[in-house]
Design an enzyme around this catalytic site. Structure first.
Site, PDB file in Angstrom:
ATOM      1  NE  ARG A  98      -4.268   0.034   2.510  1.00  0.00           N
ATOM      2  CZ  ARG A  98      -5.234  -0.902   2.510  1.00  0.00           C
ATOM      3  NH1 ARG A  98      -4.951  -2.149   2.344  1.00  0.00           N
ATOM      4  NH2 ARG A  98      -6.470  -0.534   2.640  1.00  0.00           N
ATOM      5  NE  ARG A 137     -16.867  -4.006   3.480  1.00  0.00           N
ATOM      6  CZ  ARG A 137     -15.594  -3.703   3.222  1.00  0.00           C
ATOM      7  NH1 ARG A 137     -14.916  -4.408   2.326  1.00  0.00           N
ATOM      8  NH2 ARG A 137     -15.015  -2.701   3.835  1.00  0.00           N
ATOM      9  NE  ARG A 181     -11.469   1.826   4.779  1.00  0.00           N
ATOM     10  CZ  ARG A 181     -12.580   1.094   4.559  1.00  0.00           C
ATOM     11  NH1 ARG A 181     -13.711   1.436   5.145  1.00  0.00           N
ATOM     12  NH2 ARG A 181     -12.541   0.061   3.772  1.00  0.00           N
TER      13      ARG A 181
HETATM   14  P1  AP5 Z   1      -8.405  -3.463   4.149  1.00  0.00           P
HETATM   15  O1  AP5 Z   1      -9.100  -4.497   4.922  1.00  0.00           O
HETATM   16  O2  AP5 Z   1      -7.420  -3.845   3.133  1.00  0.00           O
HETATM   17  O3  AP5 Z   1      -9.526  -2.538   3.531  1.00  0.00           O
HETATM   18  P2  AP5 Z   1      -9.560  -1.660   2.186  1.00  0.00           P
HETATM   19  O4  AP5 Z   1      -8.384  -1.571   1.349  1.00  0.00           O
HETATM   20  O5  AP5 Z   1     -10.097  -0.372   2.676  1.00  0.00           O
HETATM   21  O6  AP5 Z   1     -10.495  -2.433   1.276  1.00  0.00           O
HETATM   22  P3  AP5 Z   1     -11.848  -3.125   1.585  1.00  0.00           P
HETATM   23  O7  AP5 Z   1     -11.621  -4.424   2.269  1.00  0.00           O
HETATM   24  O8  AP5 Z   1     -12.770  -2.141   2.244  1.00  0.00           O
HETATM   25  O9  AP5 Z   1     -12.414  -3.328   0.107  1.00  0.00           O
HETATM   26  P4  AP5 Z   1     -12.161  -4.491  -0.952  1.00  0.00           P
HETATM   27  O10 AP5 Z   1     -11.449  -3.910  -2.116  1.00  0.00           O
HETATM   28  O11 AP5 Z   1     -11.599  -5.710  -0.319  1.00  0.00           O
HETATM   29  O12 AP5 Z   1     -13.652  -4.733  -1.398  1.00  0.00           O
HETATM   30  P5  AP5 Z   1     -14.641  -5.983  -1.168  1.00  0.00           P
HETATM   31  O13 AP5 Z   1     -14.248  -7.103  -2.050  1.00  0.00           O
HETATM   32  O14 AP5 Z   1     -14.874  -6.242   0.270  1.00  0.00           O
HETATM   33  O15 AP5 Z   1      -7.678  -2.442   5.159  1.00  0.00           O
HETATM   34  C1  AP5 Z   1      -8.330  -1.958   6.313  1.00  0.00           C
HETATM   35  C2  AP5 Z   1      -7.371  -1.106   7.119  1.00  0.00           C
HETATM   36  O16 AP5 Z   1      -6.279  -1.915   7.582  1.00  0.00           O
HETATM   37  C3  AP5 Z   1      -6.700   0.066   6.389  1.00  0.00           C
HETATM   38  O17 AP5 Z   1      -7.515   1.210   6.386  1.00  0.00           O
HETATM   39  C4  AP5 Z   1      -5.423   0.234   7.189  1.00  0.00           C
HETATM   40  O18 AP5 Z   1      -5.680   0.908   8.402  1.00  0.00           O
HETATM   41  C5  AP5 Z   1      -5.061  -1.202   7.524  1.00  0.00           C
HETATM   42  N1  AP5 Z   1      -4.191  -1.815   6.495  1.00  0.00           N
HETATM   43  C6  AP5 Z   1      -4.503  -2.893   5.709  1.00  0.00           C
HETATM   44  N2  AP5 Z   1      -3.485  -3.197   4.888  1.00  0.00           N
HETATM   45  C7  AP5 Z   1      -2.503  -2.298   5.145  1.00  0.00           C
HETATM   46  C8  AP5 Z   1      -1.209  -2.085   4.603  1.00  0.00           C
HETATM   47  N3  AP5 Z   1      -0.725  -2.857   3.609  1.00  0.00           N
HETATM   48  N4  AP5 Z   1      -0.473  -1.060   5.093  1.00  0.00           N
HETATM   49  C9  AP5 Z   1      -0.934  -0.289   6.109  1.00  0.00           C
HETATM   50  N5  AP5 Z   1      -2.160  -0.427   6.655  1.00  0.00           N
HETATM   51  C10 AP5 Z   1      -2.947  -1.418   6.183  1.00  0.00           C
HETATM   52  O19 AP5 Z   1     -15.991  -5.341  -1.789  1.00  0.00           O
HETATM   53  C11 AP5 Z   1     -16.624  -4.232  -1.153  1.00  0.00           C
HETATM   54  C12 AP5 Z   1     -18.151  -4.418  -1.224  1.00  0.00           C
HETATM   55  O20 AP5 Z   1     -18.562  -4.289  -2.602  1.00  0.00           O
HETATM   56  C13 AP5 Z   1     -18.653  -5.802  -0.779  1.00  0.00           C
HETATM   57  O21 AP5 Z   1     -19.904  -5.632  -0.154  1.00  0.00           O
HETATM   58  C14 AP5 Z   1     -18.784  -6.599  -2.083  1.00  0.00           C
HETATM   59  O22 AP5 Z   1     -19.798  -7.596  -2.003  1.00  0.00           O
HETATM   60  C15 AP5 Z   1     -19.143  -5.500  -3.088  1.00  0.00           C
HETATM   61  N6  AP5 Z   1     -18.586  -5.710  -4.430  1.00  0.00           N
HETATM   62  C16 AP5 Z   1     -17.348  -6.214  -4.747  1.00  0.00           C
HETATM   63  N7  AP5 Z   1     -17.167  -6.211  -6.097  1.00  0.00           N
HETATM   64  C17 AP5 Z   1     -18.295  -5.676  -6.634  1.00  0.00           C
HETATM   65  C18 AP5 Z   1     -18.712  -5.409  -7.990  1.00  0.00           C
HETATM   66  N8  AP5 Z   1     -17.928  -5.691  -9.058  1.00  0.00           N
HETATM   67  N9  AP5 Z   1     -19.922  -4.862  -8.180  1.00  0.00           N
HETATM   68  C19 AP5 Z   1     -20.746  -4.576  -7.115  1.00  0.00           C
HETATM   69  N10 AP5 Z   1     -20.426  -4.814  -5.816  1.00  0.00           N
HETATM   70  C20 AP5 Z   1     -19.204  -5.348  -5.577  1.00  0.00           C
HETATM   71 MG    MG Z   2     -11.034  -6.243   1.655  1.00  0.00          MG
END
Ligand code: AP5
Ligand code: MG
Ligand code: ZN
Length: 225
Positions: A98, A137, A181
């Site tokens: 990241r 979500r 975020r």
């Molecule tokens: P993390 O858990 O990685 O969260 P994020 O990057 O904010 O991403 P999300 O998990 O929210 O989204 P996603 O892309 O996985 O989407 P999803 O598939 O769930 O990180 C959380 C926190 O941890 C960070 O803020 C930070 O503090 C820390 N952190 C983590 N990694 C770090 C690092 N490397 N360095 C430093 N800090 C770190 O899908 C989202 C929703 O949309 C779901 O409901 C899903 O069903 C829906 N959906 C998915 N695809 C589609 C589509 N094509 N069409 C319609 N709906 C869809």
């Molecule tokens: Mg995720």
């Protein structure tokens, strides 16, 4: 790359995208299909938070604000994870790296073992759509299945299809934390798109298609590796 029964040098795929882009959704499918370990740094932090480990306590103080956890602890945690035996066939990275420091640490660790990244897939979705997705979500606390009230609802409202548990929301999916975020993504993580473009690993993907269409596009890329 063929399916999980074939022999192949280990493959490392990075899913790069903003919060809500669908990294976790697609990493899950890709991992199962190709026998790759699914490593989500966010999930690793959340496991530590729920077990109240010292790492979890530290991580939570950043996650609750929508900020990144410091590079040193994040890199150490992920490096320990990729050394585990289930990573022998390769890894799909979800939410790591990241920052440029994290990307360099991963490059260096792979280079040390004569391995390299296969693809960094940039899943692109506009902010308005990301905000809608994250506020809709819901997650099963028992089996971690992810639902979406708009695009992927459970059969019975509020309950998991697989085990009937009451669904919950992530603490950091509150609208104000989501905005933070997204801001942190634009400033600290989006520059990695150019980092991987320069190294020739970048693949762009339209993340606003249906979940199934995005899966098909990701699989198309994986098959070229
Ligand atoms: P993390 O858990 O990685 O969260 P994020 O990057 O904010 O991403 P999300 O998990 O929210 O989204 P996603 O892309 O996985 O989407 P999803 O598939 O769930 O990180 C959380 C926190 O941890 C960070 O803020 C930070 O503090 C820390 N952190 C983590 N990694 C770090 C690092 N490397 N360095 C430093 N800090 C770190 O899908 C989202 C929703 O949309 C779901 O409901 C899903 O069903 C829906 N959906 C998915 N695809 C589609 C589509 N094509 N069409 C319609 N709906 C869809
Ligand atoms: Mg995720
Ligand atoms: Zn469940």
């Amino acid at each position: 790359m063929k399916d999980s029964s074939s022999n192949h040098a280990p493959i490392y795929i990075i899913l790069l995208g903003a919060p809500g882009a669908g990294k976790g959704t697609q990493a899950e499918v890709l991992g199962k299909r190709y026998g790759l370990a699914h490593i989500s740094s966010g999930d690793l932090f959340r496991e530590n938070v729920s077990k109240q480990t010292p790492l979890g306590v530290l991580a939570k103080s950043y996650m609750d604000k929508g900020e990144l956890v410091p590079d040193d602890v994040t890199i150490k945690m992920v490096m320990e994870r990729i050394a585990r035996p289930d990573c022998a066939r390769g890894v799909v990275f979800d939410g790591f790296p990241r920052t440029e420091a994290q990307a360099q640490a991963l490059d260096a660790a792979l280079a040390q073992e004569n391995k390299k990244i296969g693809a960094a897939i940039s899943i692109q979705v506009r902010d308005q759509v990301l905000i809608e997705r994250l506020t809709a979500r819901w997650i099963c606390p028992a089996c971690s299945t992810v639902y979406n009230l708009l695009s992927n609802p459970p059969r019975v409202a509020g309950n998991c299809d697989k085990d009937g548990s009451a669904l919950g929301q992530r603490d950091d999916d509150k609208p104000e934390t989501v905005r933070r975020r997204l801001d942190v993504f634009r400033r600290q993580t989006a520059p990695l798109i150019e980092y991987y473009r320069r190294s020739g690993f970048l693949r762009d993907l339209d993340g606003e298609q249906s979940i199934e269409q995005v899966t098909a596009a990701v699989v198309n890329i994986a098959q070229t590796l």
